[in-house]
Scaffold this motif. Structure first.
Motif, PDB file in Angstrom:
ATOM      1  N   UNK A 136       0.839  -1.193   0.000  1.00 37.57           N
ATOM      2  CA  UNK A 136       0.000   0.000   0.000  1.00 37.57           C
ATOM      3  C   UNK A 136       0.877   1.246   0.000  1.00 37.57           C
ATOM      4  N   UNK A 137       0.365   2.308  -0.592  1.00 35.37           N
ATOM      5  CA  UNK A 137       1.128   3.545  -0.714  1.00 35.37           C
ATOM      6  C   UNK A 137       1.451   4.114   0.666  1.00 35.37           C
ATOM      7  N   UNK A 138       2.714   4.496   0.841  1.00 36.79           N
ATOM      8  CA  UNK A 138       3.152   5.107   2.082  1.00 36.79           C
ATOM      9  C   UNK A 138       2.851   6.606   2.032  1.00 36.79           C
ATOM     10  N   UNK A 139       2.627   7.203   3.183  1.00 37.09           N
ATOM     11  CA  UNK A 139       2.344   8.634   3.256  1.00 37.09           C
ATOM     12  C   UNK A 139       3.442   9.452   2.601  1.00 37.09           C
ATOM     13  N   UNK A 140       3.049  10.529   1.936  1.00 37.94           N
ATOM     14  CA  UNK A 140       4.010  11.418   1.288  1.00 37.94           C
ATOM     15  C   UNK A 140       4.901  12.125   2.290  1.00 37.94           C
ATOM     16  N   UNK A 141       4.585  11.999   3.592  1.00 41.21           N
ATOM     17  CA  UNK A 141       5.475  12.564   4.606  1.00 41.21           C
ATOM     18  C   UNK A 141       6.838  11.894   4.570  1.00 41.21           C
ATOM     19  N   UNK A 142       6.872  10.650   4.148  1.00 36.88           N
ATOM     20  CA  UNK A 142       8.129   9.916   4.067  1.00 36.88           C
ATOM     21  C   UNK A 142       8.904  10.328   2.825  1.00 36.88           C
ATOM     22  N   UNK A 143      10.162  10.724   2.981  1.00 37.53           N
ATOM     23  CA  UNK A 143      10.951  11.094   1.789  1.00 37.53           C
ATOM     24  C   UNK A 143      11.216   9.906   0.869  1.00 37.53           C
ATOM     25  N   UNK A 144      11.070   8.691   1.384  1.00 31.96           N
ATOM     26  CA  UNK A 144      11.204   7.519   0.524  1.00 31.96           C
ATOM     27  C   UNK A 144       9.992   7.408  -0.405  1.00 31.96           C
ATOM     28  N   UNK A 145       8.842   7.817   0.086  1.00 37.41           N
ATOM     29  CA  UNK A 145       7.625   7.759  -0.722  1.00 37.41           C
ATOM     30  C   UNK A 145       7.518   8.951  -1.662  1.00 37.41           C
ATOM     31  N   UNK A 146       7.983  10.104  -1.211  1.00 33.34           N
ATOM     32  CA  UNK A 146       7.852  11.317  -2.028  1.00 33.34           C
ATOM     33  C   UNK A 146       8.878  11.385  -3.143  1.00 33.34           C
ATOM     34  N   UNK A 199      14.449  13.810   6.309  1.00 37.50           N
ATOM     35  CA  UNK A 199      13.654  15.040   6.337  1.00 37.50           C
ATOM     36  C   UNK A 199      12.184  14.660   6.141  1.00 37.50           C
ATOM     37  N   UNK A 200      11.508  14.461   7.254  1.00 35.29           N
ATOM     38  CA  UNK A 200      10.124  13.968   7.230  1.00 35.29           C
ATOM     39  C   UNK A 200       9.164  15.141   7.093  1.00 35.29           C
ATOM     40  N   UNK A 201       8.256  15.019   6.157  1.00 38.18           N
ATOM     41  CA  UNK A 201       7.239  16.051   5.979  1.00 38.18           C
ATOM     42  C   UNK A 201       6.094  15.865   6.954  1.00 38.18           C
TER      43      UNK A 201
END
Length: 551
Positions: A292-302, A535-537
């Motif tokens: 499942x998609x990880x939150x865009x807060x994670x720089x790995x996901x963004x 750097x977590x959003x």
């Protein structure tokens, strides 16, 4: 030699690291300190009211204390010993509490005073007072407890055609369920939560249905289910023995097979012996397994980090353990409110208070004394149709299982042989820990459509594809929060307001452990995210109330 002992770490300035670690600790401590509310918690006044009526403990938690064998009311000295221990806040003081039979013990009251170093301290959290014993809200809530008990063996997929469910809806709506709890009861939403997604699709959340892999172990969400038609504590003698702590029938459930959850009785057994972190852990593992998609807060996901993967921070090991931490910390927050503030009686005790009038021990049903004690709720008991149903149900239980009171009682039929736990009702522990754990999942996983939704077969032995409106990640997490909360209600353990909010949407009263647990999880996310080197959003998701949250 010295250089080889230091290795590459010799290049790091540990004095700087030490100062940075202290600064972070100071920052999160300051946030928690500022969030600590020092004004006295709000209560519903029941303890003082019934003490003034010379009925100390009448509307309070007293299970496992010493009780009068004739009417089941608490021994005032025993109740006072509990209040004294709560005021003293010491292990020694709790050793002086005067128990009843002594077989059943109090459930961990010292956890009330535990400290925690992540998130806000439990004793500084505040929530709305529980509805009073003599309120109309409590009476309508109890009517729903009775209907849930009567409906334990109706399969969820038969709700729309069940005459019993139709009767329950009609009775609750006639009593003003919408005014008290925010929605009109229909076969499609009865016994469900009030949050976004709770009334969409199957009654049971996908996170309690879908099979998954726990590491190398395949987990099928089959569970042992209890004997149909078997309820407990429906006669006065057994009720007294259990309430006084003379016996502890824990573990005497009659389990007859395994299947997926298809009834309230099945669901009650799931929340009977689950671990606090289990349901939210299952959810996070299922979502990880589905990629499942990880939150865009994670720089790995963004996409901000392209040369490495998340793991011990922001990856699977981190996400799963954070939901577990949140669950146990949510439990600490619930325990402070239970023991240190509200000490609300369980529904099984309210039912016994009604039974005292049916027997003529305190007076007659609906006389002046009844009206005095039950207040605005007295009219509910003269209007509802459920008491006749309960009397006949308990009569059948007592005849079938060779108990006393073969003419029936108004006692609440319990789903577990030991009845409720030996800790106060408000807020529900399950409602706090599942909301806390699921809130962590909502923060770490982006919302989106759940892939391959399922529903149990009619016999509960298998799963088939669900064909209906799309089910979403956050909607099914909301449903999971409501399921774990209300499944306890279905077994007779809790009031609806122990877990969820009360009142019409937009004017809801912030009752229950769901909001308490969610708020705790938000404070925990605030603290945890500053420990990452990434750097977590901002974590962004909707509260169970629908309000946007940003951490």
């Amino acid at each position: 030699m010295a250089n080889s002992q230091q290795g590459n770490s010799g290049k790091q300035n540990f004095n700087v690291r030490r100062k940075d670690a202290r600064a972070i600790r100071n920052d999160v401590e300051r946030e928690a300190f500022d969030a600590f509310e020092t004004t006295p918690p709000e209560t519903n006044g029941d303890e003082a009211r019934f003490d003034s009526l010379d009925l100390p403990g009448f509307a309070s938690f007293t299970k496992a204390l010493s009780h009068n064998s004739e009417d089941g009311l608490v021994d005032p000295a025993s109740f006072t010993s509990l209040l004294d221990a709560i005021e003293a806040e010491t292990q020694a003081a709790f050793e002086d509490v005067q128990l009843g039979g002594g077989v059943r013990l109090l459930a961990n009251p010292l956890n009330t005073y535990s400290f925690q170093l992540i998130g806000n301290d439990s004793n500084g959290a505040r929530m709305a007072a529980a509805p009073a014993f003599d309120s109309r809200n409590t009476a309508v809530d109890m009517v729903e407890r009775y209907w849930m008990a009567l409906s334990r063996d109706v399969p969820f997929d038969q709700y729309t055609t069940s005459p019993l469910i139709a009767e329950a809806c009609a009775d609750l709506n006639n009593l003003g369920f919408e005014q008290e709890f925010g929605f009109v009861c229909t076969p499609d939403n009865i016994f469900r939560g009030p949050y976004e997604g709770c009334d969409v699709g199957p009654h049971v959340s996908q996170f309690l249905l879908q099979d998954f892999d726990f590491g190398n172990q395949p987990i099928r969400q089959l569970q042992r289910y209890p004997q149909e038609g078997l309820d407990f504590m429906t006669d006065f003698e057994t009720w007294l023995a259990v309430n006084n702590g003379d016996v502890d029938p824990t573990g005497d459930d009659v389990l007859v097979g395994t299947r997926y959850i298809i009834t309230l009785r099945d669901a009650g057994q799931w929340v009977h012996i689950d671990f606090p972190h289990q349901s939210s852990l299952w959810a996070t593992i299922i979502l990880l397994g589905k990629a499942a998609a990880i939150s865009a807060a994670s720089p790995y996901a963004s996409g901000a980090i392209t040369t490495s993967d998340a793991f011990g921070s922001l990856g699977g090991p981190d996400i799963t353990i954070q939901s577990g931490f949140a669950a146990v910390y949510g439990l600490k927050h619930a325990w402070f409110q239970k023991w240190g503030v509200h000490r609300r009686l369980r529904p099984e005790v309210y039912g016994q208070r009604l039974e005292l009038f049916r027997r003529g021990i305190l007076g007659q049903p609906f006389d002046a004394r009844f009206n005095e004690l039950f207040g605005a709720g007295a009219d509910v008991w003269q209007t509802t149709t459920v008491l006749e149903r309960i009397l006949e149900h308990n009569k059948a239980q007592n005849v079938t299982f060779n108990r006393g009171d073969t003419d029936g009682t108004w006692l609440l039929p319990m789903g577990f042989p030991e009845g409720s736990p030996t800790h106060p009702s408000y807020p529900g522990g399950h409602s706090a820990f599942i909301a806390a754990g699921a809130t962590i999942a909502k923060a770490f996983f982006a919302d989106g459509v759940i892939s391959d939704p399922v529903v149990p077969t009619a016999d509960g032995q298998g799963l088939v594809p669900f064909n209906g409106p799309p089910l979403t990640v956050h909607g099914e997490l909301n449903k999971l929060i409501a399921n774990v909360t209300l499944f306890r209600d279905g077994a007779g353990m809790h009031w609806r307001t122990d877990g969820t909010t009360a009142g019409n949407p937009g004017t809801a009263i912030a009752t229950g452990g769901n909001l308490l647990g969610e708020n705790m999880a938000v404070s925990m996310l605030r603290d945890v995210k500053v420990t990452y080197r990434e750097e977590v959003g901002p974590f962004q998701f909707d509260s169970i109330t629908g309000a946007p949250i940003q951490v």
